[in-house]
Write a protein that holds these residues in place. Structure first.
Motif, PDB file in Angstrom:
ATOM      1  N   VAL A 169       1.504 -46.532 -65.090  1.00 14.32           N
ATOM      2  CA  VAL A 169       0.214 -47.281 -64.398  1.00 14.32           C
ATOM      3  C   VAL A 169      -0.964 -47.379 -65.462  1.00 14.32           C
ATOM      4  O   VAL A 169      -2.071 -47.505 -65.158  1.00 14.32           O
ATOM      5  CB  VAL A 169      -0.237 -46.790 -63.175  1.00 14.32           C
ATOM      6  N   ARG A 170      -0.650 -46.895 -66.505  1.00 12.65           N
ATOM      7  CA  ARG A 170      -1.465 -46.812 -67.725  1.00 12.65           C
ATOM      8  C   ARG A 170      -2.042 -48.307 -67.801  1.00 12.65           C
ATOM      9  O   ARG A 170      -1.558 -49.277 -68.051  1.00 12.65           O
ATOM     10  CB  ARG A 170      -1.286 -46.507 -68.947  1.00 12.65           C
ATOM     11  N   TYR A 171      -3.488 -48.474 -68.074  1.00 21.63           N
ATOM     12  CA  TYR A 171      -4.382 -49.524 -68.066  1.00 21.63           C
ATOM     13  C   TYR A 171      -4.607 -50.469 -66.795  1.00 21.63           C
ATOM     14  O   TYR A 171      -5.184 -51.211 -66.806  1.00 21.63           O
ATOM     15  CB  TYR A 171      -3.990 -50.362 -69.043  1.00 21.63           C
ATOM     16  N   LEU A 172      -3.887 -49.818 -65.723  1.00 20.58           N
ATOM     17  CA  LEU A 172      -4.059 -50.536 -64.453  1.00 20.58           C
ATOM     18  C   LEU A 172      -5.283 -49.790 -63.486  1.00 20.58           C
ATOM     19  O   LEU A 172      -5.740 -50.281 -62.459  1.00 20.58           O
ATOM     20  CB  LEU A 172      -2.996 -50.483 -63.466  1.00 20.58           C
ATOM     21  N   LEU A 173      -5.377 -48.441 -63.949  1.00 22.51           N
ATOM     22  CA  LEU A 173      -6.341 -47.427 -63.533  1.00 22.51           C
ATOM     23  C   LEU A 173      -7.068 -46.777 -64.301  1.00 22.51           C
ATOM     24  O   LEU A 173      -6.723 -46.595 -65.301  1.00 22.51           O
ATOM     25  CB  LEU A 173      -5.615 -46.365 -62.530  1.00 22.51           C
ATOM     26  N   PRO A 174      -8.115 -46.391 -64.017  1.00 16.31           N
ATOM     27  CA  PRO A 174      -9.161 -45.620 -64.832  1.00 16.31           C
ATOM     28  C   PRO A 174      -8.262 -44.286 -65.232  1.00 16.31           C
ATOM     29  O   PRO A 174      -7.636 -43.673 -64.345  1.00 16.31           O
ATOM     30  CB  PRO A 174     -10.330 -45.440 -64.078  1.00 16.31           C
ATOM     31  N   ASP A 175      -8.396 -43.809 -66.339  1.00 14.93           N
ATOM     32  CA  ASP A 175      -7.588 -42.625 -66.842  1.00 14.93           C
ATOM     33  C   ASP A 175      -7.938 -41.320 -65.898  1.00 14.93           C
ATOM     34  O   ASP A 175      -7.143 -40.650 -65.586  1.00 14.93           O
ATOM     35  CB  ASP A 175      -7.858 -42.209 -68.171  1.00 14.93           C
ATOM     36  N   SER A 176      -9.142 -41.261 -65.398  1.00 16.28           N
ATOM     37  CA  SER A 176      -9.759 -40.162 -64.601  1.00 16.28           C
ATOM     38  C   SER A 176      -8.920 -40.045 -63.211  1.00 16.28           C
ATOM     39  O   SER A 176      -8.551 -39.335 -62.787  1.00 16.28           O
ATOM     40  CB  SER A 176     -11.113 -40.010 -64.275  1.00 16.28           C
ATOM     41  N   VAL A 177      -8.683 -41.461 -62.626  1.00 22.83           N
ATOM     42  CA  VAL A 177      -7.825 -41.408 -61.379  1.00 22.83           C
ATOM     43  C   VAL A 177      -6.298 -41.297 -61.601  1.00 22.83           C
ATOM     44  O   VAL A 177      -5.853 -40.580 -60.891  1.00 22.83           O
ATOM     45  CB  VAL A 177      -8.093 -42.960 -60.941  1.00 22.83           C
ATOM     46  N   ILE A 178      -5.831 -41.697 -62.715  1.00 16.74           N
ATOM     47  CA  ILE A 178      -4.494 -41.250 -63.060  1.00 16.74           C
ATOM     48  C   ILE A 178      -4.412 -39.779 -63.254  1.00 16.74           C
ATOM     49  O   ILE A 178      -3.210 -39.178 -62.721  1.00 16.74           O
ATOM     50  CB  ILE A 178      -4.013 -41.959 -64.523  1.00 16.74           C
ATOM     51  N   HIS A 179      -5.217 -39.207 -63.828  1.00 16.52           N
ATOM     52  CA  HIS A 179      -5.079 -37.650 -64.038  1.00 16.52           C
ATOM     53  C   HIS A 179      -5.259 -37.020 -62.626  1.00 16.52           C
ATOM     54  O   HIS A 179      -4.714 -36.090 -62.344  1.00 16.52           O
ATOM     55  CB  HIS A 179      -6.213 -36.889 -64.950  1.00 16.52           C
TER      56      HIS A 179
END
Length: 189
Positions: A169-179
């Motif tokens: 989901v990289r580039y679909l969500l902010p990295d902070s949300v992915i983490h």
């Protein structure tokens, strides 16, 4: 008098499409702020069973951090039962009497406006802002300001499905949300 845009939704999870819409409306209408308003129980859809309101709220705070014109309002999370926009806007207008509010809706919701709970009262409380999309009709008898937003075909449901299948989901969500999602093993991660 401040001019405030309100972007409601489940934000399950919040993604770059939400942020793009907020930023484009903020700048197109020269608003002072955008308030992201996570829903408790939207009448037209169901939120994910496994994700708590606290987790959705934390993801939303992470998504908007660093933008001084973006805020989160928890008014609907603090209420019980279905979230009807008219009731929420009554409370907001009573609390912030001197401010002007712009309620941001997607093109799909413009067609649905006649079915909104107490729509005739609602149009007196807030100015609707429709995000234009060519595949939807913009015909409505209700007052709507249109803002053209670059198309970004991303949705929370697509993201949830990708996460469930272990896809990126990289580039679909902010990295902070992915983490946050990965650290808390949300959406099947």
């Amino acid at each position: 008098m401040r001019k405030i845009g309100i972007l409601g939704g489940t934000f399950d999870p919040p993604h770059h499409g939400h942020l793009l819409i907020a930023n484009e409306v903020l700048n197109a209408l020269d608003l002072d702020e955008i308030w992201f308003m996570p829903n408790q129980e939207p009448p037209h859809k169901h939120k994910s069973e496994s994700i708590t309101n606290a987790e959705r709220l934390e993801m939303l705070k992470l998504a908007i951090e660093g933008n001084q014109q973006f805020r989160v309002t928890t008014i609907e999370l603090e209420r019980q039962g279905p979230s009807f926009t008219v009731e929420t806007m009554r409370i907001i207008r009573e609390t912030y009497k001197d401010d002007q509010f712009y309620f941001i809706i997607g093109a799909d919701m413009i067609e649905y406006l006649p079915k909104w709970h107490k729509i005739n009262e609602l149009v007196d409380l807030v100015q609707f802002v429709g995000v234009e999309r060519p595949e939807y009709s913009h015909d409505t008898s209700f007052p709507v300001i249109y803002v053209d937003v670059p198309a970004m075909e991303v949705s929370s449901s697509i993201i949830r499905e990708r996460l469930k299948k272990g896809k990126t989901v990289r580039y679909l969500l902010p990295d902070s949300v992915i983490h946050f999602i990965e650290e808390n093993h949300l959406y099947g991660t």
